[in-house]
Write a protein that holds these residues in place. Structure first.
Motif, short mmCIF file in Angstrom:
data_model
loop_
_atom_site.label_atom_id
_atom_site.label_comp_id
_atom_site.label_asym_id
_atom_site.label_seq_id
_atom_site.Cartn_x
_atom_site.Cartn_y
_atom_site.Cartn_z
N GLU A 286 0.84 -1.21 0.00
CA GLU A 286 0.00 0.00 0.00
C GLU A 286 0.87 1.26 0.00
O GLU A 286 0.62 2.20 -0.76
CB GLU A 286 -0.95 0.01 1.21
CG GLU A 286 -1.98 -1.13 1.20
CD GLU A 286 -2.75 -1.25 -0.11
OE1 GLU A 286 -3.18 -0.20 -0.64
OE2 GLU A 286 -2.90 -2.39 -0.62
N ALA A 287 1.90 1.26 0.85
CA ALA A 287 2.77 2.44 0.94
C ALA A 287 3.49 2.67 -0.39
O ALA A 287 3.65 3.81 -0.85
CB ALA A 287 3.77 2.27 2.08
N THR A 288 3.91 1.57 -1.03
CA THR A 288 4.65 1.69 -2.28
C THR A 288 3.76 2.23 -3.39
O THR A 288 4.16 3.12 -4.15
CB THR A 288 5.22 0.30 -2.69
OG1 THR A 288 6.08 -0.14 -1.65
CG2 THR A 288 5.97 0.38 -4.01
N LEU A 289 2.53 1.71 -3.47
CA LEU A 289 1.64 2.17 -4.54
C LEU A 289 1.26 3.64 -4.33
O LEU A 289 1.17 4.40 -5.30
CB LEU A 289 0.39 1.29 -4.61
CG LEU A 289 0.68 -0.17 -5.05
CD1 LEU A 289 -0.60 -1.01 -5.01
CD2 LEU A 289 1.31 -0.22 -6.44
N ALA A 290 1.06 4.02 -3.07
CA ALA A 290 0.75 5.44 -2.79
C ALA A 290 1.94 6.32 -3.21
O ALA A 290 1.76 7.38 -3.83
CB ALA A 290 0.44 5.62 -1.31
N ALA A 291 3.15 5.86 -2.88
CA ALA A 291 4.34 6.65 -3.21
C ALA A 291 4.52 6.76 -4.73
O ALA A 291 4.79 7.85 -5.26
CB ALA A 291 5.58 6.00 -2.58
N LEU A 292 4.33 5.65 -5.43
CA LEU A 292 4.50 5.66 -6.90
C LEU A 292 3.48 6.59 -7.55
O LEU A 292 3.82 7.34 -8.47
CB LEU A 292 4.31 4.24 -7.48
CG LEU A 292 5.44 3.23 -7.25
CD1 LEU A 292 5.00 1.86 -7.78
CD2 LEU A 292 6.72 3.67 -7.95
N THR A 293 2.24 6.54 -7.09
CA THR A 293 1.18 7.35 -7.69
C THR A 293 1.50 8.83 -7.53
O THR A 293 1.43 9.60 -8.50
CB THR A 293 -0.18 7.03 -7.04
OG1 THR A 293 -0.35 5.62 -7.02
CG2 THR A 293 -1.33 7.65 -7.80
N GLY A 294 1.88 9.23 -6.33
CA GLY A 294 2.20 10.64 -6.10
C GLY A 294 3.42 11.09 -6.87
O GLY A 294 3.44 12.18 -7.45
N ALA A 295 4.43 10.24 -6.92
CA ALA A 295 5.71 10.65 -7.51
C ALA A 295 5.69 10.61 -9.04
O ALA A 295 6.45 11.32 -9.69
CB ALA A 295 6.84 9.78 -6.97
N ALA A 296 4.82 9.77 -9.62
CA ALA A 296 4.77 9.69 -11.09
C ALA A 296 3.88 10.79 -11.66
O ALA A 296 4.21 11.38 -12.71
CB ALA A 296 4.24 8.32 -11.52
N PHE A 297 2.75 11.07 -11.01
CA PHE A 297 1.76 11.96 -11.63
C PHE A 297 1.64 13.32 -10.95
O PHE A 297 1.11 14.26 -11.55
CB PHE A 297 0.38 11.27 -11.62
CG PHE A 297 0.42 9.88 -12.21
CD1 PHE A 297 0.76 9.71 -13.55
CD2 PHE A 297 0.16 8.76 -11.44
CE1 PHE A 297 0.82 8.43 -14.10
CE2 PHE A 297 0.22 7.48 -11.97
CZ PHE A 297 0.55 7.31 -13.31
N GLY A 298 2.10 13.43 -9.70
CA GLY A 298 2.02 14.71 -8.98
C GLY A 298 2.74 15.80 -9.74
O GLY A 298 3.69 15.53 -10.49
N ALA A 299 2.25 17.04 -9.56
CA ALA A 299 2.80 18.20 -10.29
C ALA A 299 2.81 17.94 -11.80
O ALA A 299 3.67 18.46 -12.53
CB ALA A 299 4.20 18.56 -9.76
N ALA A 300 1.84 17.13 -12.26
CA ALA A 300 1.71 16.76 -13.68
C ALA A 300 3.01 16.19 -14.24
O ALA A 300 3.30 16.32 -15.43
CB ALA A 300 1.22 17.95 -14.51
N GLY A 301 3.79 15.53 -13.37
CA GLY A 301 5.03 14.90 -13.84
C GLY A 301 6.12 15.90 -14.20
O GLY A 301 7.17 15.52 -14.72
#
Ligand code: NAD
Length: 519
Positions: A286-301
């Protein structure tokens, strides 16, 4: 919605660094402590990325204006370099307070000009503020070395002295943080600086200049010119400029490194990136998927440390469907709208380039598991929005893998073993950041020891060091030898002067005898 947009527009127009005599305001220059209208005949329209409305115009500074900026810096250097280190420290304490107090104003301007969410915009200011806070320790940071009796009655002292007039050239994606990586470090060391902010969002820099005035930083210590390639060429060639700090794309960075170095300047150049997240099957899912989602798409990449590539090791590949579910829930909207997770991309051109790279990935054999190409954001139909997109089955030979997409697009690759994943990351020409997700300490250690990347996260998706350390991108992501901020930053903005002194003891005795009344 539209009310808060109007509010940020009106904040924009009130600021004194815009001349608002006409309906579309002109961004001013900051010369010798004053905001001045440019006499340029060449202007660049600045668009709100959420609407594509023109919100102001940025001048391409004339040659005379750029010469004035350097002259002002050169003149100010004479006194600023001899100003006490405590006085320079006091200016940083003042600036720290002022940046904090103006956080929301800066953030509103960033959201309007750059498009990121207000939360991300505050983070942008915060990460710059932390550099200013670090500069408040200048009294310890700038200490030199000394050694007594290097020979009989002979001592050696080495001082860290400023370089002179320095220059800073910044990208669009962090309009407050990156100028603050540069000018506070430069000036607290006793230099002066000409800044050329990104022509796509110079507003935060202009607001920071107003704060520099209020902080008691004397006129001429920092000057701001505007423009694009001509202004960059001017900074690379002007003989009074001793160093260039650059952050931006490969194309501009390599060019500036070459041209600036050939002219004998010290250059630090932070460039593009392709950051990989390596996921082991023993990771906390869960922690990994949350981290990946934020880091890949946050700030529009549009972060140089965005985690734009995931490498699933072994069975962790089965988690991709859950990652897609999380990505689908992200709200794409104008940055000032409540609940927005990601805003628009900077320009129609940047968006269409990202779309072309997605299409080429599909053509080369990737599967598009989530497709954000056709997204429409109600109320902002003309904005440069791209929804989160996932390309699965990407191979290192694909164009979408070789190019930095710089949008909300995640390339997904697979590896059978940790060592295979390490070799994929090490074969990529970039070396900005990477992260491993695992609960196995030994695997994490094997990764951090063998990975050839400058900034490594262990269960940390975006491992950007705080300013008591330095921003240590490497290989294709950095040219130069001293990185930004921290000890490396002090190293960049100073040179060493070594004084070897010989005071003979017998002369002290002799001077007492020849001048008995001096005491
Ligand atoms: P950019 O290179 O287009 O612009 C950066 C600066 O260079 C601007 O001030 C611009 O006016 C100038 N410039 C642009 N093209 C030029 C040219 N051909 N010749 C001379 N000068 C030129 O970069 P950008 O699009 O504003 O920023 C995004 C890029 O910056 C991405 O590649 C991102 O990875 C990178 N970046 C890197 C870091 C890092 O620390 N490694 C941090 C932030 C952004």
């Amino acid at each position: 919605g539209s009310n808060s947009l109007k509010l940020s527009h009106s904040i924009h127009l009130q600021q004194k660094f815009y001349a608002s005599s006409c309906s579309i305001p002109n961004v001013k220059l900051f010369l010798n402590g004053s905001f001045k209208e440019s006499q340029s005949k060449k202007w660049i329209d600045l668009h709100n990325p959420a609407t594509n409305e023109v919100i102001c115009r940025v001048p391409e500074s004339t040659n005379d204006e750029m010469l004035d900026a350097v002259k002002s810096c050169k003149e100010a250097f004479k006194t600023w370099s001899k100003t006490t280190v405590m006085k320079r420290q006091e200016c940083m304490f003042n600036l720290q307070h002022l940046v904090k107090a103006n956080m929301d104003k800066l953030a509103a301007n960033i959201t309007l000009e750059q498009g990121k969410t207000l939360d991300d915009a505050r983070g942008d200011v915060m990460r710059g503020l932390q550099v200013v806070e670090h500069c408040c320790s200048i009294t310890s940071l700038i200490l030199g070395d000394s050694l007594m009796n290097i020979s009989s009655a002979m001592d050696t002292i080495s001082y860290r002295v400023p370089l002179g007039v320095t220059a800073g050239i910044t990208p669009f994606n962090f309009p407050a943080m990156i100028p603050m990586w540069m000018f506070p470090m430069s000036i607290v060391c006793g230099n002066t600086m000409v800044i050329k902010p990104s022509e796509r969002d110079p507003g935060a820099t202009m607001l920071l200049m107003e704060l520099c005035n209020q902080a008691g930083i004397p006129p001429g210590v920092v000057n701001v010119i505007h423009g694009a390639k001509d202004a960059v060429n001017f900074l690379c060639d002007n003989p009074d400029i001793k160093s260039i700090s650059f952050v931006g794309s490969d194309q501009a960075g390599k060019y500036i490194y070459g041209r600036g170095s050939a002219n004998g300047k010290k250059v630090q150049s932070n460039m593009g990136a392709k950051n990989h997240g390596v996921v082991l099957p023993d990771a906390n899912k869960e922690a990994t998927l949350a981290a990946l989602t934020g880091a890949a798409f946050g700030a529009a990449g549009q972060r140089c440390m965005a985690l734009s590539t995931v490498v699933w090791v072994g069975e962790s590949k089965n988690w991709i469907s859950e990652l897609i579910e999380r990505a689908k829930k992200l709200k794409v909207n104008a940055g000032h709208e409540k609940g927005a997770d990601l805003g628009p991309m900077i320009s129609p051109k940047a968006k269409s380039r990202a779309i072309d790279l997605i299409s080429s990935g599909i053509k080369e054999g990737a599967e598009v598991l989530l497709d954000g190409r056709d997204i429409v954001v109600p109320g902002y139909e003309k904005g440069n929005f791209l929804g989160p997109t996932v390309l699965h089955g990407v191979k290192p030979t694909f164009e979408c893998y070789k190019e930095e997409i710089f949008g909300p697009v995640l390339c997904s690759l697979e590896a059978d073993t940790l060592d295979e994943a390490i070799s994929i990351v090490n074969s990529n020409p970039y070396g900005n950041g990477t992260a491993i997700f695992t609960t196995n300490g030994a695997a994490a250690r094997r990764f951090s020891e063998n990975i050839d990347v400058g900034q490594v996260g262990i269960n940390v998706p975006i491992p950007v060091p705080l300013p008591m350390f330095s921003f240590t991108g490497s290989r294709g992501s950095f040219w130069g030898d001293s990185n930004f901020y921290g000890k490396q930053g002090i190293n960049f903005y100073t040179q060493i002067k070594t004084v070897i002194q010989h005071w003979r003891s017998e002369d002290a005795v002799a001077s007492q005898q020849t001048s008995p009344t001096v005491m």
